[in-house]
Design an enzyme around this catalytic site. Structure first.
Site, PDB file in Angstrom:
ATOM      1  N   SER A  48       0.856  -1.046   0.242  1.00 29.76           N
ATOM      2  CA  SER A  48       0.130  -0.005   0.122  1.00 29.76           C
ATOM      3  C   SER A  48       0.676   0.871  -0.495  1.00 29.76           C
ATOM      4  CB  SER A  48      -1.013   0.115   1.396  1.00 29.76           C
ATOM      5  OG  SER A  48      -1.597   1.686   1.276  1.00 29.76           O
ATOM      6  N   TYR A  89      -1.782  -1.987  10.471  1.00 27.93           N
ATOM      7  CA  TYR A  89      -1.775  -2.555   9.113  1.00 27.93           C
ATOM      8  C   TYR A  89      -1.297  -2.071   7.843  1.00 27.93           C
ATOM      9  CZ  TYR A  89      -3.695  -1.886   4.076  1.00 27.93           C
ATOM     10  OH  TYR A  89      -4.200  -1.725   2.672  1.00 27.93           O
TER      11      TYR A  89
HETATM   12  N1  LIG Z   1      -8.792  -0.601  -1.467  1.00 30.55           N
HETATM   13  C1  LIG Z   1      -7.536   0.588  -1.369  1.00 30.55           C
HETATM   14  O1  LIG Z   1      -7.351   1.677  -1.448  1.00 30.55           O
HETATM   15  C2  LIG Z   1      -6.115  -0.123  -1.119  1.00 30.55           C
HETATM   16  C3  LIG Z   1      -6.138  -0.939  -1.095  1.00 30.55           C
HETATM   17  N2  LIG Z   1      -4.627  -2.561  -0.700  1.00 30.55           N
HETATM   18  C4  LIG Z   1      -4.424  -3.624  -0.777  1.00 30.55           C
HETATM   19  O2  LIG Z   1      -5.756  -4.240  -2.149  1.00 30.55           O
HETATM   20  C5  LIG Z   1      -5.719  -5.911  -1.484  1.00 30.55           C
HETATM   21  C6  LIG Z   1      -7.113  -5.722  -1.725  1.00 30.55           C
HETATM   22  O3  LIG Z   1      -7.993  -5.293  -1.199  1.00 30.55           O
HETATM   23  P1  LIG Z   1      -8.835  -4.167  -2.292  1.00 30.55           P
HETATM   24  O4  LIG Z   1      -8.903  -4.477  -3.385  1.00 30.55           O
HETATM   25  O5  LIG Z   1      -9.242  -2.785  -1.463  1.00 30.55           O
HETATM   26  O6  LIG Z   1     -10.471  -4.590  -1.125  1.00 30.55           O
HETATM   27  P2  LIG Z   1     -11.060  -6.219  -1.257  1.00 30.55           P
HETATM   28  O7  LIG Z   1     -12.103  -5.914   0.280  1.00 30.55           O
HETATM   29  O8  LIG Z   1     -12.244  -6.338  -2.403  1.00 30.55           O
HETATM   30  O9  LIG Z   1      -9.958  -7.522  -1.310  1.00 30.55           O
HETATM   31  C7  LIG Z   1     -10.039  -8.203   0.475  1.00 30.55           C
HETATM   32  C8  LIG Z   1      -9.958  -9.400   0.233  1.00 30.55           C
HETATM   33  O10 LIG Z   1      -9.308  -9.971   1.434  1.00 30.55           O
HETATM   34  C9  LIG Z   1      -9.991 -11.142   1.508  1.00 30.55           C
HETATM   35  N3  LIG Z   1      -9.429 -11.244   3.195  1.00 30.55           N
HETATM   36  C10 LIG Z   1     -10.059 -10.576   4.004  1.00 30.55           C
HETATM   37  N4  LIG Z   1      -9.346 -11.694   4.758  1.00 30.55           N
HETATM   38  C11 LIG Z   1      -9.312 -12.480   4.982  1.00 30.55           C
HETATM   39  C12 LIG Z   1      -9.258 -13.924   5.081  1.00 30.55           C
HETATM   40  N5  LIG Z   1      -9.008 -13.715   7.093  1.00 30.55           N
HETATM   41  N6  LIG Z   1      -8.939 -15.009   5.179  1.00 30.55           N
HETATM   42  C13 LIG Z   1      -8.834 -15.605   3.592  1.00 30.55           C
HETATM   43  N7  LIG Z   1      -9.327 -13.373   2.815  1.00 30.55           N
HETATM   44  C14 LIG Z   1      -9.715 -12.951   3.727  1.00 30.55           C
HETATM   45  C15 LIG Z   1     -11.394 -10.307   1.374  1.00 30.55           C
HETATM   46  O11 LIG Z   1     -12.063 -12.326   1.405  1.00 30.55           O
HETATM   47  C16 LIG Z   1     -11.203  -9.710   0.636  1.00 30.55           C
HETATM   48  O12 LIG Z   1     -11.590 -10.480  -0.726  1.00 30.55           O
HETATM   49  C17 LIG Z   1      -5.631  -5.422   0.023  1.00 30.55           C
HETATM   50  O13 LIG Z   1      -3.920  -6.401   0.424  1.00 30.55           O
HETATM   51  C18 LIG Z   1      -5.453  -3.962   0.725  1.00 30.55           C
HETATM   52  O14 LIG Z   1      -4.081  -3.802   1.520  1.00 30.55           O
HETATM   53  C19 LIG Z   1      -3.338  -1.509  -0.898  1.00 30.55           C
HETATM   54  C20 LIG Z   1      -3.778   0.038  -0.679  1.00 30.55           C
HETATM   55  C21 LIG Z   1      -4.690   0.430  -0.986  1.00 30.55           C
HETATM   56  C1  LIG Z   2      -4.402   3.397   1.010  1.00 33.16           C
HETATM   57  C2  LIG Z   2      -5.182   3.227   1.562  1.00 33.16           C
HETATM   58  O1  LIG Z   2      -6.726   3.363   1.743  1.00 33.16           O
HETATM   59  C3  LIG Z   2      -5.131   1.823   1.972  1.00 33.16           C
HETATM   60  C4  LIG Z   2      -6.220   0.469   2.136  1.00 33.16           C
HETATM   61  O2  LIG Z   2      -3.822   1.132   1.831  1.00 33.16           O
END
Ligand SMILES: NC(=O)C1=CN([C@@H]2O[C@H](COP(=O)(O)OP(=O)(O)OC[C@H]3O[C@@H](n4cnc5c(N)ncnc54)[C@H](O)[C@@H]3O)[C@@H](O)[C@H]2O)C=CC1
Ligand SMILES: CC(=O)C(C)=O
Length: 292
Positions: free
Chosen positions: A184, A197
């Site tokens: 991130s 986090y």
């Molecule tokens: N949305 C944002 O602004 C940002 C997201 N990220 C990163 O992107 C990645 C994907 O997240 P997003 O697409 O944003 O959200 P999302 O909510 O679509 O995806 C999160 C995923 O993690 C899985 N997950 C969470 N806890 C779990 C567990 N205990 N066991 C199995 N699976 C689990 C969920 O099933 C889900 O598919 C993450 O690593 C997040 O930190 C990084 C920076 C910014």
């Molecule tokens: C930038 C941000 O919102 C995360 C979830 O990493």
């Protein structure tokens, strides 16, 4: 207006909204995130490869699953329990003429992570690309409010699961294969509301860079992506509405990102186009933080 501009439509930011549980779900989001660009026509960059994507049912992982499928990869998706999101992703992946398997369960459990990799080998016959992408987060105003349990749980899901998946995958990988990690922007700039986090995201960068050095001699490349604010279920499920009001709007490009904005960097890192890259993180954040 470009295809991207037509489809991303978040120039006024997001409409603050909340969900009652984490992981969040797509069906409660308004508007639904944009996962694919009509302009993305696959050109066989990942033809015949098998990719396992953790957190691949929704958000960034879903967009990557669909993007990899368009490039010819067969897909395996791990997720916690959002079955409706996962079924929708499977359907969209299979529309591209490749296979998709779903692996529901808690990646905080080491044995489950190893079991998923075994299932992928059993069902797909091999593994070429592991995208370690799943994560959780919980906003707290001060580090003193973060319990030891919360710190441990966030590390178990965000960091140790990546360690377990990496260890399970390595024996199956060959020269030309890839490990890819989602960190991130917060790992680079800090975030006072997400200290546990953000710490996991820093650990992921250091872990990936070190594993990259180990695996280079085998021709296995290890890279990652550092997203900025991206409109996914994670946001309404975890972020207070006042934080959502400013989500992404102050970035130089003037809008939050969409999952579709991440697809091409993940394709690059999985394909031959990045054959001379390892230990690198690509920053996709609208220009908020600029780094190599
Ligand atoms: N949305 C944002 O602004 C940002 C997201 N990220 C990163 O992107 C990645 C994907 O997240 P997003 O697409 O944003 O959200 P999302 O909510 O679509 O995806 C999160 C995923 O993690 C899985 N997950 C969470 N806890 C779990 C567990 N205990 N066991 C199995 N699976 C689990 C969920 O099933 C889900 O598919 C993450 O690593 C997040 O930190 C990084 C920076 C910014
Ligand atoms: C930038 C941000 O919102 C995360 C979830 O990493």
């Amino acid at each position: 207006m470009s295809e991207l501009d037509k489809q991303t439509y978040l120039s006024d930011g997001v409409k603050p909204q909340t969900q009652s549980q984490q992981p969040g779900v797509e069906r409660e989001m308004e508007p639904e995130p944009v996962y694919e660009l009509e302009s993305h026509v696959g050109s066989g960059k990942l033809k015949g490869k098998v990719a396992l994507i953790t957190g691949g049912d929704s958000g960034i992982g879903k967009a990557v699953a669909i993007g990899y499928a368009k490039e010819g990869a067969h897909i395996a998706i791990s997720y916690l329990d959002e079955h409706e999101d996962a079924e929708d992703t499977k359907q969209r992946v299979e529309q591209e003429g490749v296979t998709c398997t779903l692996h529901a369960g808690d990646i905080a459990d080491e044995a489950f992570c190893f079991k998923v990799v075994e299932e992928v080998i059993e069902k797909h016959g091999k593994l070429n690309i592991l995208v370690n992408n799943a994560a959780r987060q919980e906003v707290k105003n001060s580090v003193v409010d973060i319990s030891a349990e919360q710190f441990k749980h966030t590390f178990d899901v965000n960091f140790f699961a990546m360690v377990h998946f990496t260890k399970a995958a390595i024996p199956h990988l060959q020269a030309g294969d890839s490990l890819i990690y989602t960190t991130s922007i917060n790992a680079y700039v800090g975030n006072k509301a997400l200290i546990d986090y953000t710490s996991t995201k820093g650990a992921i960068v250091a872990f990936a860079r070190s594993v990259a050095q180990e695996l280079a001699e085998k021709g296995i490349r290890v890279n990652g992506v550092a997203p900025g604010p991206i409109w996914t279920p994670l946001i309404p499920a975890t972020m207070p509405t006042d934080m959502q009001e400013s989500f992404g709007v102050s970035s130089p490009l003037g809008r939050p990102g969409q999952p579709a904005d991440l697809v091409e960097p993940y394709i690059l890192l999985a394909s031959e186009g990045s054959a001379y890259m390892t230990g690198q993180f690509i920053h996709v954040n609208g220009g908020t933080y600029i780094s190599s």
